[in-house]
Scaffold this motif. Structure first.
Motif, PDB file in Angstrom:
ATOM      1  N   GLN B  90       0.698  -1.295  -0.011  1.00 13.68           N
ATOM      2  CA  GLN B  90      -0.025   0.156   0.040  1.00 13.68           C
ATOM      3  C   GLN B  90       0.882   1.298  -0.049  1.00 13.68           C
ATOM      4  OE1 GLN B  90      -3.006  -0.102  -0.420  1.00 13.68           O
ATOM      5  NE2 GLN B  90      -3.103  -2.358  -0.383  1.00 13.68           N
ATOM      6  N   LEU B  91       1.501   1.426  -1.255  1.00 15.97           N
ATOM      7  CA  LEU B  91       2.400   2.687  -1.352  1.00 15.97           C
ATOM      8  C   LEU B  91       2.172   3.304  -2.296  1.00 15.97           C
ATOM      9  CD1 LEU B  91       5.622   0.815  -0.766  1.00 15.97           C
ATOM     10  CD2 LEU B  91       4.352   2.489   1.048  1.00 15.97           C
ATOM     11  N   VAL B  92       1.995   4.677  -2.415  1.00 14.42           N
ATOM     12  CA  VAL B  92       1.801   5.406  -3.519  1.00 14.42           C
ATOM     13  C   VAL B  92       2.998   5.578  -4.459  1.00 14.42           C
ATOM     14  CG1 VAL B  92       0.933   7.697  -4.307  1.00 14.42           C
ATOM     15  CG2 VAL B  92       0.380   6.855  -2.274  1.00 14.42           C
ATOM     16  N   VAL B  94       4.007   7.172  -7.314  1.00 17.77           N
ATOM     17  CA  VAL B  94       4.835   8.319  -7.560  1.00 17.77           C
ATOM     18  C   VAL B  94       5.246   9.247  -6.672  1.00 17.77           C
ATOM     19  CG1 VAL B  94       3.281   8.469  -9.687  1.00 17.77           C
ATOM     20  CG2 VAL B  94       2.443   9.652  -7.583  1.00 17.77           C
ATOM     21  N   MET B  95       4.942   9.049  -5.239  1.00 17.53           N
ATOM     22  CA  MET B  95       5.731   9.590  -4.143  1.00 17.53           C
ATOM     23  C   MET B  95       7.059   9.045  -3.669  1.00 17.53           C
ATOM     24  SD  MET B  95       2.174  10.859  -2.039  1.00 17.53           S
ATOM     25  CE  MET B  95       1.121  11.798  -2.853  1.00 17.53           C
ATOM     26  N   GLU B  99       7.819  10.733   1.730  1.00 15.85           N
ATOM     27  CA  GLU B  99       6.011  10.937   1.761  1.00 15.85           C
ATOM     28  C   GLU B  99       5.293   9.986   2.088  1.00 15.85           C
ATOM     29  OE1 GLU B  99       6.293  14.665  -1.696  1.00 15.85           O
ATOM     30  OE2 GLU B  99       6.286  12.611  -2.125  1.00 15.85           O
ATOM     31  N   VAL B 102       5.564   8.996   5.930  1.00 20.75           N
ATOM     32  CA  VAL B 102       5.009  10.095   7.066  1.00 20.75           C
ATOM     33  C   VAL B 102       3.334  10.256   6.545  1.00 20.75           C
ATOM     34  CG1 VAL B 102       6.986  11.051   7.534  1.00 20.75           C
ATOM     35  CG2 VAL B 102       5.486  12.151   5.649  1.00 20.75           C
ATOM     36  N   LEU B 103       2.885   9.612   5.370  1.00 24.39           N
ATOM     37  CA  LEU B 103       1.610  10.098   5.159  1.00 24.39           C
ATOM     38  C   LEU B 103       0.430   9.617   6.118  1.00 24.39           C
ATOM     39  CD1 LEU B 103      -0.285  11.032   2.405  1.00 24.39           C
ATOM     40  CD2 LEU B 103      -0.262   8.345   2.149  1.00 24.39           C
ATOM     41  N   GLY B 104      -0.349  10.521   6.465  1.00 24.07           N
ATOM     42  CA  GLY B 104      -1.100  10.073   7.344  1.00 24.07           C
ATOM     43  C   GLY B 104      -0.757  10.564   8.783  1.00 24.07           C
ATOM     44  N   ALA B 105       0.723  10.800   9.008  1.00 21.14           N
ATOM     45  CA  ALA B 105       0.947  11.202  10.234  1.00 21.14           C
ATOM     46  C   ALA B 105       2.033  12.517  10.196  1.00 21.14           C
ATOM     47  CB  ALA B 105       1.657   9.933  10.914  1.00 21.14           C
ATOM     48  N   GLU B 106       1.783  13.454   9.120  1.00 24.83           N
ATOM     49  CA  GLU B 106       2.669  14.168   8.712  1.00 24.83           C
ATOM     50  C   GLU B 106       2.852  15.435   9.816  1.00 24.83           C
ATOM     51  OE1 GLU B 106      -0.096  14.002   7.692  1.00 24.83           O
ATOM     52  OE2 GLU B 106      -0.260  13.253   5.356  1.00 24.83           O
ATOM     53  N   THR B 108       4.042  19.351  10.568  1.00 27.77           N
ATOM     54  CA  THR B 108       3.881  20.525   9.530  1.00 27.77           C
ATOM     55  C   THR B 108       4.803  21.817  10.229  1.00 27.77           C
ATOM     56  OG1 THR B 108       1.974  20.970  10.695  1.00 27.77           O
ATOM     57  CG2 THR B 108       1.554  20.194   8.483  1.00 27.77           C
ATOM     58  N   PHE B 113       3.537  21.443   4.722  1.00 28.05           N
ATOM     59  CA  PHE B 113       4.110  20.113   5.111  1.00 28.05           C
ATOM     60  C   PHE B 113       5.698  20.025   5.114  1.00 28.05           C
ATOM     61  CE2 PHE B 113       5.691  16.192   2.543  1.00 28.05           C
ATOM     62  CZ  PHE B 113       5.843  15.363   3.740  1.00 28.05           C
ATOM     63  N   ARG B 138      11.715   7.611  -5.376  1.00 28.04           N
ATOM     64  CA  ARG B 138      10.477   7.429  -5.647  1.00 28.04           C
ATOM     65  C   ARG B 138      10.154   5.999  -5.584  1.00 28.04           C
ATOM     66  NH1 ARG B 138       7.138  10.039 -10.004  1.00 28.04           N
ATOM     67  NH2 ARG B 138       8.240  11.794 -10.794  1.00 28.04           N
ATOM     68  N   LYS B 154       7.111   2.373   7.723  1.00 30.90           N
ATOM     69  CA  LYS B 154       5.976   3.086   7.886  1.00 30.90           C
ATOM     70  C   LYS B 154       5.355   2.934   9.200  1.00 30.90           C
ATOM     71  CE  LYS B 154       1.983   2.952   4.937  1.00 30.90           C
ATOM     72  NZ  LYS B 154       1.473   2.436   3.454  1.00 30.90           N
TER      73      LYS B 154
END
Ligand SMILES: Nc1ncnc2c1ncn2[C@@H]1O[C@H](COP(=O)(O)OP(=O)(O)OP(=O)(O)O)[C@@H](O)[C@H]1O
Ligand SMILES: [Mg+2]
Lengths: 330, 504
Positions: B90-92, B94-95, B99, B102-106, B108, B113, B138, B154
């Protein structure tokens, strides 16, 4: 600043190049160049705003082909809102509110009810065309004109000043909206989450992001920008409302979004390209350098859309999940 | 109050037509590695998805660290310190690594961000746990082993102390697997509890503290590695004894079916992937390609099956030049293809099992007359496939997407083997398949060979290649570096060749 240029090489180069060429012409013929650019930017403004609507939607995974209808409804609402209340500022707010409502409609249909996104967009276009024609009342005029605002200092720059910084409110705001959307998409937490939702929703879900909520919110809020585009068309550009006022600009905006590779600055550059080339064409027409029937000139946006799409499609990569409803299993 | 990290009491989960989990009870202690074993479709993924909040339960209770919980989303499970590595990453794509982690727990900085901080934190974290990654890379540019690290990081970033790993080793090379097992043991020593799902019994015996076996949604037994062995575990899972080695007679090769000559192919990034490769496969033999994944095997298979453009060189099948033919034309010459990515290239997830079972032959006379689909024949075929290959499903009208991972694989294999192809190209044919079914699939491949098919087998499992292949072709950096007969293909020698070394 340097980082900004590095991140956005293509649009920055394009815009830089256009600026240089514009100044060359400016020295040759000050008046004509200024008027071509003023016309071009005026043409580009609603396209840019509408392209932002498309970009925010697709970056989050929702294809919005209802922009045309969203704009049309907002144009209608802002015009008659102004006429009825006798105040164009209230009219502007009404236009934006109409955009929000139309955005919300797409959000509910395409995200919440998981309706096919294309069909939801088509429905919006049909409903908008129908309602605005049915309730249209001819012979109304705006209670006042949208005042022209000059931004101090910036508006004194030759050429660029009068073109970009001496304008009505929406045209002025557009530049800042583009920068803000660009920043928001690429530099904020909201942008990161939105993009993950548009690229790989199940990954976003697994990371604890509420996919449905992000999509609902973005599609609805983007509607406000369609509202700005519509209000600009009716109040600032045309100064009136007519049936089918948007004239395909909502679709052209989608082509611009693709041409700009789903990138706000790219879309700005692409819209300027469309706007200026249209402006040059009509200038040449006026100077009787070329002579094409007006009907063909009106066709120009659609022909350009076709050309751009055939060139750009396949070269740029859309957000992977654009157009796909997200259904949680189990 | 108990000390259990997880305590599940009588969890149940129904899907249309199946009871995927039937009163499952299970505990996980601090610092424990719990292996979850079971046949394809036994309900392992379903169970852990309930624990992770992806599925709601249809009965039973779940306690996390002594507290009763009812999760409605992964976000709630994450908040309780649960992390999960999914069977499908479950990874994006192109990111970047940072990214994604930390996605979902970023964090700032003002309204921004904070990417710089994220990259720094990720790098520190990766060094701390010995899981080095390039925070700025990437995802789509990384090999699967690296992507797996990102998945693990993650969870660590979210300070998970319960790790769930659903078949994490299915797509790893042997070296990557060994590293991962060490990492998991490291976690356990730090007090983290790990639930580990795998079909590879060796891994279970190597690191599990306790093994829970599921069958048909029920717990059928619990054991410890020291009390059992591979045969014992296999028997517990399947309910009968399983032969783990392939049994076959000597090959009796006949005419040349596949001839690949001086083939050059590029990968998705337009870099040369297959370089000047020459290979022959004859009727009645199995040629196995051994190699670390990413050495051009995928591109080779795609070029032969018509799915990828060939730069230069020729592919000849049964004396016909297929270099420029479409995949469908190539199929019509008698070529069957089991693609390595069953989800993407093997099945249409939204179609029923029945429709999927004629994906390759939908237009043959038997299944389509004058353009009208012959539903009766299609259903008869699907029923036969499901029965013969033991695809566990409530019915042939179920969508292929809802099958368990291994059952999807079995369906693809069944579809490709049933029609007696002249050439079978099988990439990773047993990935994610349980031991009982591996035995069965291996026997079917050998039977196809004995019936006169030419078989090209590509597998990241060295044991599979060594056990099945009559000739072993070792692939490294886009080239075949050696072709060995089965009796000369020693494990160590092949391993050295795969790593780019030479025979001596
Ligand atoms: N989303 C779903 N919809 C309908 N049925 C499902 C769904 N997910 C799983 N099932 C069914 O539930 C059962 C258990 O599936 P599950 O994925 O838990 O098996 P598994 O033990 O993980 O198998 P494998 O080893 O093949 O991954 C199977 O019969 C499967 O078909
Ligand atoms: Mg599973």
């Amino acid at each position: 600043m340097l980082d900004f240029i590095k991140d956005n090489r293509k649009p920055v180069i394009t815009l830089g190049l256009v600026t240089v060429i514009a100044y060359v012409f400016y020295f040759l013929d000050e008046i004509k160049t200024t008027s071509v650019l003023v016309f071009g930017w005026g043409y580009a403004v609603p396209l840019v705003l509408a392209a932002m609507v498309g970009i925010i939607g697709e970056r989050t995974g929702v294809v919005n082909i209802g922009i045309e209808g969203q704009m049309l409804m907002s144009a209608f609402a802002s015009f008659f809102g102004s006429v009825i209340t006798g105040n164009i500022y209230i009219g502007m707010l009404i236009g934006i509110a109409a955009g929000l409502i139309m955005g919300g409609f797409l959000a509910v249909a395409a995200v919440k009810w998981e309706m096919d996104q294309i069909i939801a967009g088509v429905v919006i276009n049909i409903v908008a065309a129908g309602l605005t024609s049915f309730f249209y009342a001819p012979g109304k005029t705006l209670p006042q004109l949208v005042p022209v605002v000059s931004i101090p200092i910036l508006s004194d720059i030759p050429l660029i000043g009068p073109v970009f910084f001496r304008n009505g409110i929406f045209a002025l705001a557009t530049l800042f909206i583009v920068l803000a959307v660009n920043f928001a998409i690429f530099k904020t937490r909201w942008g990161l989450r939105s993009r993950s939702v548009g690229e790989y929703p199940s990954a976003a879900d697994a990371a604890g992001i509420n996919v449905t909520r992000v999509r609902m919110m973005n599609v609805t809020l983007a509607g406000a920008l369609a509202g700005c585009a519509g209000a600009f068309l009716a109040l600032e550009a045309a100064g009136t409302f007519a049936r089918g006022l948007t004239a395909g600009r909502g679709f052209l905006a989608l082509a611009i979004m693709i041409f700009g590779a789903w990138n706000p600055l790219g879309a700005l550059a692409a819209a300027l390209f469309f706007g200026i080339s249209t402006a040059i064409a009509s200038q040449l027409q006026a100077d009787e350098v070329i002579n094409i029937p007006q009907q063909f000139v009106n066709l120009l946006p659609f022909v350009m859309t076709l050309i751009v799409l055939s060139v750009a499609v396949g070269r740029v990569r859309p957000p992977a999940a654009a157009g796909q409803p997200y259904t949680k299993e189990g | 109050m108990t000390d259990y990290l997880i305590e599940a009491k009588n969890l149940s989960k129904k899907f249309p037509g199946v009871l995927a989990n039937d009163n499952v009870s299970l505990t996980l202690e601090k610092g424990e590695i719990l292996a979850l074993l079971g046949e394809n479709g036994a309900g392992k993924s379903t169970l852990v998805k309930m624990i992770y909040g992806l599925y709601g339960s249809d009965g039973g209770e779940l306690f996390i660290k002594g507290q009763k919980v009812e999760f409605h989303s992964p976000a709630e499970a994450i908040a309780k310190g649960i992390g999960m590595v999914h069977q499908h990453f479950q990874l994006v794509p192109v990111m970047t690594v940072a990214e994604n982690i930390v996605l979902g727990a970023e964090k700032t900085k003002g309204i921004k961000f904070d990417l710089v901080a994220a990259e720094k934190e990720v790098t520190e974290l990766s060094i701390k746990y010995g899981l080095e990654v390039d925070a700025k890379a990437r995802i789509e540019d990384l090999p699967v082993g690296m992507q797996q690290r990102v998945e693990i990081l993650k969870m660590l970033y979210r300070k998970a102390d319960i790790l769930i790993m659903d078949e994490p080793t299915a797509v790893l090379t042997p070296q990557e697997t060994d590293e991962l097992l060490k990492v998991m043991q490291g976690f356990a020593e730090k007090g983290v509890g790990v639930i580990f799902i795998t079909h590879k019994l060796r891994e279970v015996l190597a690191i599990a503290d306790r093994v829970v076996v599921l069958r048909n949604g029920k717990v059928v037994g619990t054991t410890r590695p020291k009390d059992t062995d591979q045969e014992g575990l296999a028997t517990m899972m399947v309910g009968r004894s399983v032969v783990l080695d392939v049994k076959k007679d000597l090959a009796n090769p006949k005419n040349n079916v596949l001839q690949v000559k001086n083939l050059n192919v590029r990968d998705d990034r337009r870099l040369p992937a297959v370089k000047d490769l020459t290979l022959e496969v004859r009727a009645g033999e199995i040629v196995g390609i051994a190699g670390v994944e990413g050495n051009g095997q995928r591109e080779l298979v795609q070029a032969i099956t018509g799915l990828r453009k060939i730069d230069s060189g020729t592919v000849v099948i049964n004396n016909e030049d297929v270099t420029k033919l479409s995949p469908h034309k190539i199929h019509e010459l008698g070529v069957a293809h089991v693609p390595e990515d069953r989800e993407k290239d093997g099945l249409v997830a939204a179609y029923s099992i029945a429709d999927n079972s004629v994906l390759n032959r939908f237009d043959e006379k038997e299944f389509s007359k004058a353009g009208v689909r012959q539903i009766g024949a299609i259903r008869a075929l699907a029923t036969k496939l499901v029965e013969k290959f033991d695809v566990r499903t409530p019915s042939i009208d179920t969508s292929a997407g809802s099958l368990s991972g291994g059952n999807k694989q079995k369906l693809v294999i069944a579809r490709e083997l049933i029609w007696g192809p002249k050439l079978l190209i099988a990439a990773q044919p047993t990935r994610g398949v349980d031991v009982g079914s591996i035995e069965f699939i291996h026997n079917q491949i050998v039977a196809a060979r004995d019936a006169g098919s030419a078989v090209l087998l590509v597998s990241a499992e060295l044991d599979e290649v060594l056990g099945l292949a009559d000739r072993v072709a070792v692939m490294y950096a886009g080239r075949i570096v050696a072709i060995l007969n089965q009796k000369d293909a020693e494990r160590n020698k092949v391993g050295r060749l795969m790593a780019g070394g030479d025979v001596n």
